[in-house]
Scaffold this active site. Structure first.
Site, PDB file in Angstrom:
ATOM      1  N   SER A 241      40.558  48.353  32.829  1.00 12.86           N
ATOM      2  CA  SER A 241      39.821  47.299  33.800  1.00 12.86           C
ATOM      3  C   SER A 241      40.946  46.285  33.476  1.00 12.86           C
ATOM      4  CB  SER A 241      38.839  46.859  33.257  1.00 12.86           C
ATOM      5  OG  SER A 241      38.151  45.532  33.837  1.00 12.86           O
TER       6      SER A 241
ATOM      7  N   LYS B  85      40.519  49.858  37.408  1.00 11.50           N
ATOM      8  CA  LYS B  85      39.538  48.646  37.908  1.00 11.50           C
ATOM      9  C   LYS B  85      40.170  47.488  37.899  1.00 11.50           C
ATOM     10  CE  LYS B  85      35.833  46.839  35.759  1.00 11.50           C
ATOM     11  NZ  LYS B  85      34.450  47.137  35.344  1.00 11.50           N
TER      12      LYS B  85
ATOM     13  N   LYS C  91      39.903  43.437  38.822  1.00 10.34           N
ATOM     14  CA  LYS C  91      38.903  42.494  38.836  1.00 10.34           C
ATOM     15  C   LYS C  91      39.209  41.523  40.218  1.00 10.34           C
ATOM     16  CE  LYS C  91      36.495  42.393  35.221  1.00 10.34           C
ATOM     17  NZ  LYS C  91      34.854  42.693  34.918  1.00 10.34           N
TER      18      LYS C  91
ATOM     19  N   ASP D 200      35.998  44.964  40.783  1.00 12.70           N
ATOM     20  CA  ASP D 200      34.678  44.447  40.103  1.00 12.70           C
ATOM     21  C   ASP D 200      34.827  42.776  40.557  1.00 12.70           C
ATOM     22  OD1 ASP D 200      32.704  43.567  38.441  1.00 12.70           O
ATOM     23  OD2 ASP D 200      33.582  44.454  36.552  1.00 12.70           O
TER      24      ASP D 200
ATOM     25  N   GLU E 118      32.218  47.034  42.283  1.00 14.23           N
ATOM     26  CA  GLU E 118      30.956  46.626  41.192  1.00 14.23           C
ATOM     27  C   GLU E 118      30.553  45.415  41.346  1.00 14.23           C
ATOM     28  OE1 GLU E 118      32.645  47.960  37.526  1.00 14.23           O
ATOM     29  OE2 GLU E 118      31.501  46.660  36.567  1.00 14.23           O
TER      30      GLU E 118
ATOM     31  N   ASP F 236      26.491  46.168  37.521  1.00 12.81           N
ATOM     32  CA  ASP F 236      26.737  46.020  36.136  1.00 12.81           C
ATOM     33  C   ASP F 236      25.676  44.814  35.780  1.00 12.81           C
ATOM     34  OD1 ASP F 236      27.698  45.120  33.795  1.00 12.81           O
ATOM     35  OD2 ASP F 236      29.817  44.700  34.593  1.00 12.81           O
TER      36      ASP F 236
ATOM     37  N   LYS G 198      26.185  49.704  29.863  1.00 12.34           N
ATOM     38  CA  LYS G 198      26.832  49.113  28.560  1.00 12.34           C
ATOM     39  C   LYS G 198      25.791  49.067  27.541  1.00 12.34           C
ATOM     40  CE  LYS G 198      30.121  45.986  31.206  1.00 12.34           C
ATOM     41  NZ  LYS G 198      30.262  44.879  31.555  1.00 12.34           N
TER      42      LYS G 198
ATOM     43  N   GLY H  88      32.428  48.613  29.660  1.00 10.67           N
ATOM     44  CA  GLY H  88      33.061  47.723  28.503  1.00 10.67           C
ATOM     45  C   GLY H  88      33.145  46.447  28.369  1.00 10.67           C
TER      46      GLY H  88
HETATM   47  O1  OSB Z   1      32.472  43.297  34.170  1.00 13.09           O
HETATM   48  O2  OSB Z   1      32.920  45.077  33.506  1.00 13.09           O
HETATM   49  C1  OSB Z   1      32.842  43.719  33.482  1.00 13.09           C
HETATM   50  C2  OSB Z   1      34.764  42.587  30.305  1.00 13.09           C
HETATM   51  C3  OSB Z   1      33.867  41.746  29.949  1.00 13.09           C
HETATM   52  C4  OSB Z   1      32.903  41.347  30.593  1.00 13.09           C
HETATM   53  C5  OSB Z   1      32.578  42.015  31.872  1.00 13.09           C
HETATM   54  C6  OSB Z   1      33.163  42.980  32.028  1.00 13.09           C
HETATM   55  C7  OSB Z   1      34.649  43.548  31.377  1.00 13.09           C
HETATM   56  C8  OSB Z   1      35.366  44.271  31.797  1.00 13.09           C
HETATM   57  C9  OSB Z   1      36.312  44.971  30.878  1.00 13.09           C
HETATM   58  O3  OSB Z   1      35.688  44.826  32.914  1.00 13.09           O
HETATM   59  C10 OSB Z   1      36.105  46.260  30.533  1.00 13.09           C
HETATM   60  C11 OSB Z   1      36.780  46.728  29.294  1.00 13.09           C
HETATM   61  O4  OSB Z   1      36.215  46.613  27.946  1.00 13.09           O
HETATM   62  O5  OSB Z   1      38.010  47.172  29.373  1.00 13.09           O
HETATM   63 MG    MG Z   2      31.573  44.604  35.867  1.00 13.51          MG
END
Ligand code: OSB
Ligand code: MG
Length: 370
Positions: free
Chosen positions: A136, A162, A164, A189, A214, A239, A263, A291
């Site tokens: 991510s 992924k 952001k 995401d 997402e 999520d 999660k 994660g």
């Molecule tokens: O939205 O999935 C999310 C990390 C912190 C809080 C929210 C998210 C995330 C990530 C990171 O996308 C995922 C990872 O741990 O690699």
């Molecule tokens: Mg997310």
């Protein structure tokens, strides 16, 4: 099993590079390590992965620590636990506060596995020995920086990426990546940064053949996500919305999403997480393991969960070195051909690195329960 002693360590681990989402930037991963000791002296660990501020969900590390100390642990102290599933039942009277519950639930799963002389993966009936994983990538300052970051991760062997997004760092960023990597398993995401006014933009993103988008809309919105899903081909993934099996059923019935980012922390622990995974599998919703930039303990739980048969899609579970130079466990999780090995040792199968734990602990608290 009876829990006799609890210890909370507040740990601040520097991230190798700052992680930017539509909520803000994180340069340090601050979390609580929960250490539970049972009546036989067995020690189990759980990671409390709330953030310092309530920008992702409502909980924070401090609110969760309060709930643990004054509500959950006092309840636990009076209880004889027979099965790991007992934790979910025991705490069901406390509404919300999933991350607080998940920390204790996880530590108890670790304890049960250790007491039975098996790995957590075995306790969870998780049979895969290696799992495919993704990465991510936080919001970058420019399209060039994003492309170079994607190139690096693809070169390391990640097969699912992924990205952001937030308004003004979205369509053109994703287009650039798609141009250079036409076949990459790519997803976006939004961390709830959009409203229905931006549906025309989301329809343009729909042209990019993403594996999913997402959480475009706000935390708790099921109706507008359903409206969007009707208008785009790209699967919507939820999520932030999903805190329980009930939420998952709601998303399914309203057709708010075709995929669930699962999660452990966000749904109150492994028992609920497995119930959700089974439901998704039965009804044909895609479920994958998300994660929260977990440190080693939290990552070990994610890997064991993702080794179950309901999980096919690569999770947000990257190698240790994608996140941290130093971690609080001795082992590093490494990427081999896009996969991570599932620990097979006792319990979570990883060992605390006491030196690093001490070095990065900023507060600690002992809680005697007997
Ligand atoms: O939205 O999935 C999310 C990390 C912190 C809080 C929210 C998210 C995330 C990530 C990171 O996308 C995922 C990872 O741990 O690699
Ligand atoms: Mg997310």
């Amino acid at each position: 099993m009876k829990i006799q002693h609890a210890k909370l360590y507040k740990v601040a681990l520097p991230l190798i590079e700052p992680f930017r989402t539509s909520y803000g930037v994180l340069d340090t991963k601050t979390f609580l390590l929960l250490e539970l000791t049972d009546e036989l002296g067995t020690v189990g660990y759980g990671e409390l992965d709330a953030f310092l501020v309530p920008d992702y969900t409502e909980e924070t590390l401090d609110t969760a620590a309060h709930i643990i100390e004054f509500l959950l642990l006092p309840k636990l102290k009076k209880t004889l636990l027979k099965e790991p599933e007992d934790i979910r039942t025991l705490f069901s009277w406390v509404k919300g506060n999933e991350m607080a519950k998940a920390a204790i639930d996880s530590a108890c799963y670790d304890l049960f596995a250790k007491r039975r002389g098996i790995s957590l993966a075995e306790l969870l009936r998780a049979k895969q020995k290696k799992i495919p994983v993704g990465v991510s990538i936080g919001i970058q300052n420019s399209e060039e920086e994003l492309i170079s970051s994607v190139r690096n991760y693809v070169a390391e062997g990640y097969t699912r990426v992924k990205i952001k997004i937030k308004p003004h760092a979205d369509l053109s960023f994703l287009q650039k990546v798609r141009e250079e990597f036409p076949d990459l398993l790519l997803m976006a995401d939004a961390n709830s940064a959009y409203t229905t006014e931006q549906i025309p933009l989301l329809k343009q993103i729909d042209q990019l053949n993403l594996a999913m988008i997402e959480q475009p809309f706000s935390v708790r919105d099921f109706v507008n996500h359903a409206q969007l899903q009707k208008q785009i081909h790209t699967p919507v993934c939820l999520d932030e919305n999903i805190r329980s099996l009930e939420d998952t059923i709601q998303a399914y019935k309203l057709q708010s999403a075709k995929a669930i980012n699962l999660k452990i922390a966000r749904v109150g622990g492994l028992t609920e997480a497995i119930m959700i995974a089974k439901f998704c599998d039965q009804v044909g919703m895609l479920v994958w393991c998300g994660g929260m930039l977990e440190a080693g303990i939290g990552r070990a739980f994610n890997i064991a969960l993702a080794a179950r048969s309901e999980f096919h899609f690569p999770g947000d579970i990257s190698a240790t070195k994608r996140y941290f130079k130093h971690d609080i466990i001795k082992q590093d999780f490494e990427l081999n051909n896009g996969e991570i090995e599932v620990p097979q040792g006792l319990g979570i199968g990883v060992e605390i690195d006491r030196e690093n734990l001490q070095r990065f602990t900023i507060e600690e608290q002992d809680i005697v329960l007997d």
